[in-house]
Design an enzyme around this catalytic site. Structure first.
Site, PDB file in Angstrom:
ATOM      1  N   HIS A  17       6.624 -54.810  17.221  1.00  0.00           N
ATOM      2  CA  HIS A  17       7.781 -54.238  17.924  1.00  0.00           C
ATOM      3  C   HIS A  17       8.190 -55.491  19.063  1.00  0.00           C
ATOM      4  O   HIS A  17       8.291 -55.147  20.264  1.00  0.00           O
ATOM      5  CB  HIS A  17       7.563 -52.937  18.726  1.00  0.00           C
ATOM      6  CG  HIS A  17       8.685 -52.150  19.173  1.00  0.00           C
ATOM      7  ND1 HIS A  17       8.837 -51.125  19.245  1.00  0.00           N
ATOM      8  CD2 HIS A  17      10.114 -52.801  19.412  1.00  0.00           C
ATOM      9  CE1 HIS A  17      10.052 -50.631  19.377  1.00  0.00           C
ATOM     10  NE2 HIS A  17      10.896 -51.737  19.583  1.00  0.00           N
TER      11      HIS A  17
ATOM     12  N   ARG B 137      27.583 -44.103   9.822  1.00  0.00           N
ATOM     13  CA  ARG B 137      28.211 -42.869  10.071  1.00  0.00           C
ATOM     14  C   ARG B 137      29.688 -42.862  10.096  1.00  0.00           C
ATOM     15  O   ARG B 137      30.158 -41.913   9.456  1.00  0.00           O
ATOM     16  CB  ARG B 137      27.804 -42.334  11.471  1.00  0.00           C
ATOM     17  CG  ARG B 137      26.901 -40.994  11.340  1.00  0.00           C
ATOM     18  CD  ARG B 137      26.458 -40.723  12.954  1.00  0.00           C
ATOM     19  NE  ARG B 137      26.452 -41.694  13.799  1.00  0.00           N
ATOM     20  CZ  ARG B 137      26.448 -41.506  15.154  1.00  0.00           C
ATOM     21  NH1 ARG B 137      26.763 -40.622  15.675  1.00  0.00           N
ATOM     22  NH2 ARG B 137      26.421 -42.519  15.944  1.00  0.00           N
TER      23      ARG B 137
ATOM     24  N   GLY C  27      26.373 -51.063  13.877  1.00  0.00           N
ATOM     25  CA  GLY C  27      26.615 -51.359  15.243  1.00  0.00           C
ATOM     26  C   GLY C  27      26.247 -52.776  15.960  1.00  0.00           C
ATOM     27  O   GLY C  27      26.563 -53.586  15.037  1.00  0.00           O
TER      28      GLY C  27
ATOM     29  N   GLY D 260      10.961 -57.199  18.571  1.00  0.00           N
ATOM     30  CA  GLY D 260      12.841 -57.631  18.366  1.00  0.00           C
ATOM     31  C   GLY D 260      13.428 -58.345  19.662  1.00  0.00           C
ATOM     32  O   GLY D 260      14.329 -59.234  19.394  1.00  0.00           O
TER      33      GLY D 260
ATOM     34  N   ARG E 140      13.954 -48.242  14.303  1.00  0.00           N
ATOM     35  CA  ARG E 140      12.724 -47.112  14.838  1.00  0.00           C
ATOM     36  C   ARG E 140      11.950 -46.911  13.866  1.00  0.00           C
ATOM     37  O   ARG E 140      12.792 -46.614  12.631  1.00  0.00           O
ATOM     38  CB  ARG E 140      13.440 -46.057  15.556  1.00  0.00           C
ATOM     39  CG  ARG E 140      14.092 -46.265  16.896  1.00  0.00           C
ATOM     40  CD  ARG E 140      12.785 -46.582  17.904  1.00  0.00           C
ATOM     41  NE  ARG E 140      13.171 -46.744  19.329  1.00  0.00           N
ATOM     42  CZ  ARG E 140      13.639 -47.942  19.768  1.00  0.00           C
ATOM     43  NH1 ARG E 140      13.334 -48.948  19.135  1.00  0.00           N
ATOM     44  NH2 ARG E 140      13.666 -47.833  21.137  1.00  0.00           N
TER      45      ARG E 140
ATOM     46  N   ILE F 120      23.868 -54.700  16.586  1.00  0.00           N
ATOM     47  CA  ILE F 120      23.031 -55.474  16.151  1.00  0.00           C
ATOM     48  C   ILE F 120      22.971 -55.606  14.752  1.00  0.00           C
ATOM     49  O   ILE F 120      23.186 -56.770  14.213  1.00  0.00           O
ATOM     50  CB  ILE F 120      21.567 -54.843  16.417  1.00  0.00           C
ATOM     51  CG1 ILE F 120      21.238 -54.721  18.082  1.00  0.00           C
ATOM     52  CG2 ILE F 120      20.356 -55.620  15.671  1.00  0.00           C
ATOM     53  CD1 ILE F 120      20.012 -53.956  18.269  1.00  0.00           C
TER      54      ILE F 120
ATOM     55  N   GLU G 295       3.717 -45.717  16.476  1.00  0.00           N
ATOM     56  CA  GLU G 295       3.430 -46.810  17.239  1.00  0.00           C
ATOM     57  C   GLU G 295       2.638 -46.824  18.414  1.00  0.00           C
ATOM     58  O   GLU G 295       2.816 -45.662  19.032  1.00  0.00           O
ATOM     59  CB  GLU G 295       4.542 -47.816  17.956  1.00  0.00           C
ATOM     60  CG  GLU G 295       5.393 -48.325  16.740  1.00  0.00           C
ATOM     61  CD  GLU G 295       7.020 -48.843  17.279  1.00  0.00           C
ATOM     62  OE1 GLU G 295       6.669 -49.397  18.618  1.00  0.00           O
ATOM     63  OE2 GLU G 295       7.537 -49.062  16.546  1.00  0.00           O
TER      64      GLU G 295
HETATM   65  C1  DGY Z   1      14.904 -51.372  22.291  1.00  0.00           C
HETATM   66  O1  DGY Z   1      15.333 -51.954  23.023  1.00  0.00           O
HETATM   67  O2  DGY Z   1      15.264 -50.040  21.796  1.00  0.00           O
HETATM   68  C2  DGY Z   1      13.769 -51.874  21.618  1.00  0.00           C
HETATM   69  O3  DGY Z   1      13.243 -51.345  20.760  1.00  0.00           O
HETATM   70  C3  DGY Z   1      12.603 -51.810  22.601  1.00  0.00           C
HETATM   71  O4  DGY Z   1      12.019 -50.537  22.689  1.00  0.00           O
END
Ligand code: DGY
Length: 337
Positions: A290, A182, A160, A292, A243, A162, A272
Site C-alpha cells: 500500500h 458509474r 476518476g 501508491g 482498495r 487517478i 490489510e
Molecule cells: C488513499 O489516499 O486513499 C491512499 O490509499 C492511502 O490510504
C-alpha cells in the site's frame, strides 16, 4: 480546555515535512509521533475533548470514535483520498467536518499503478526472486516470456482523477483505452484519452490489462469476483491500487493459481496489513505494501493539505477539501442563528 487556552487536537501518525509545526504553533497538540498505528483503546482515550483529529486510513472513524471525542469535535482530517474508514453520515449527523487529500496524490498513484502493470506483465518480481535464490537463468528463447503492451487494450475500471492519469500514461505506451465508470465521462475526456466506454463485463472480456481505480463502497465491494475474473482473457494482467475489498481476494488467488489469468500486481488487500497466504505462494503476482502515494513529494503535500483541512476546520473556516459540505452548512446555519 479552559477559556482562552488553545484548542486541543490529536494527530495519530508521524508526518513528513513541516505540517506538524504548523499545527503545534496554533493548538494544544497530542501527537502520536510514530509510524505505527495508534491502538484503538489509545485512540479513543486520546481523542477525548479534541476539537480536531488528523487521522490516517488505518484509524476507524465511527460512532465509537465520535462518542469518545465528545461534542467538542469539529473536524476529522484524513491523510489520503479514500475515506471508506470513516462513517461519513455519522460525522455529518453530529455535525463533524471530514477532510481528505485528493489531487496531490494522483500522479504518484498512477506511477505506482504503472510500476505494477510493468512488473506483472514482464515478470520483474519473479526474475528478482530467481536471481536472489541463485537459480539458473532462463535459457533459450522461450524462457520467462512476458506480455508486451504496445497495441494492447488497457481496461480502466473507475475513470476518476487517478484512472485518467493511468490512461494518459497508457497512451504513451501505445495502448488502446477502454473504461467503465458509474457515469460515462464527458466527451472531451473520452476524446483526450481516445477512451471507449464499455459495460464492466465487456471491458473484462476485451482488456489485456485491467486496472481498478474505484473507491470502496457497498456497491463496489467484491465488484471483481470469481464470475467476473472468469470473463478475463487467460493472457490478462490484473492490477489493483485502489482498495483491496473491491476484489474477492480468494477468487483472485484461484484465478492466478489455475492460470485463468496470466498475472497480477497488487498494492492493496482485503484485510490489510494481512495478505492472503495464497498470494504469497504465487510467482505470477507482484505485491506492494500500500505505497501508491509514497513518494517524498506526495506524502509531504498530503500532510500539508491534511494540516490545512485541520487548521481551517478547528478555526471555524471551511476546509479546502471537504468530503461532507452538508456538515459545513449545518455549522454555518447553527452559528448564524
Ligand atoms: C488513499 O489516499 O486513499 C491512499 O490509499 C492511502 O490510504
Amino acid at each position: 480546555m479552559t477559556a482562552g487556552s488553545p484548542p486541543r487536537v490529536l494527530v495519530t501518525r508521524r508526518l513528513p515535512g513541516f505540517a506538524i509545526d504548523r499545527i503545534r504553533e496554533r493548538f494544544e497538540l497530542d501527537h502520536h509521533d510514530s509510524d505505527l498505528r495508534l491502538p484503538r483503546q489509545d485512540l479513543l482515550r486520546r481523542v477525548r475533548r479534541a476539537k480536531g483529529a488528523l487521522v490516517t486510513s488505518s484509524d476507524r472513524i465511527d460512532d465509537g470514535f465520535l462518542d469518545a471525542a465528545g461534542p467538542s469535535l469539529r473536524v476529522v482530517s484524513s491523510v489520503g483520498v479514500g475515506y471508506d474508514h470513516i462513517d461519513v453520515p455519522a460525522c455529518t449527523a453530529r455535525p463533524v467536518l471530514v477532510g481528505n487529500t485528493p489531487d496531490v496524490l494522483t500522479e504518484a498513484t498512477a506511477e505506482l499503478t504503472w510500476a505494477l502493470i510493468l512488473s506483472a506483465a514482464r515478470r520483474v518480481g519473479e526474475g528478482d526472486r530467481l536471481i536472489r535464490r541463485g537459480d539458473r537463468w532462463p535459457a533459450g528463447l522461450a524462457g520467462m516470456l512476458g506480455m508486451g503492451l504496445e497495441g494492447k487494450v488497457l481496461g480502466i475500471v473507475g475513470l476518476g482523477r487517478i484512472g485518467r492519469a493511468v490512461a494518459r500514461r497508457g497512451r504513451a505506451f501505445g495502448m488502446r483505452i477502454v473504461y467503465h465508470n458509474r457515469r460515462r465521462a464527458p466527451t472531451e475526456v473520452e476524446e483526450e484519452l481516445s477512451a471507449e466506454y464499455l459495460p464492466l463485463d465487456g471491458l473484462l472480456a476485451k482488456a489485456d490489462v485491467v486496472t481498478i481505480h474505484t473507491s470502496l463502497s457497498d456497491e463496489t465491494r467484491h465488484l471483481i469476483d470469481a464470475d467476473r475474473l472468469a470473463l478475463m482473457k487467460p493472457t490478462a494482467v490484473f492490477v489493483n491500487a485502489s482498495r483491496g475489498a473491491v476484489v474477492d481476494e480468494a477468487a483472485l488467488v484461484e484465478a492466478l493459481r489455475s492460470g485463468r489469468i496470466f498475472a497480477a500486481g497488487l498494492d492493496v488487500y482485503e484485510k490489510e496489513p494481512k495478505v492472503h497466504p495464497g498470494l504469497i505462494d504465487l510467482e505470477n503476482v507482484v505485491l506492494a505494501p500500500h505505497v501508491g502515494s509514497a513518494t517524498i513529494e506526495t506524502r509531504t503535500a498530503m500532510a500539508d493539505l491534511a494540516a490545512e483541512n485541520l487548521i481551517e476546520g478547528v478555526e471555524g473556516r471551511r476546509p479546502p477539501c471537504l468530503v461532507n459540505p452538508e456538515a459545513w452548512e449545518a455549522w454555518t446555519r447553527g452559528n448564524s442563528g
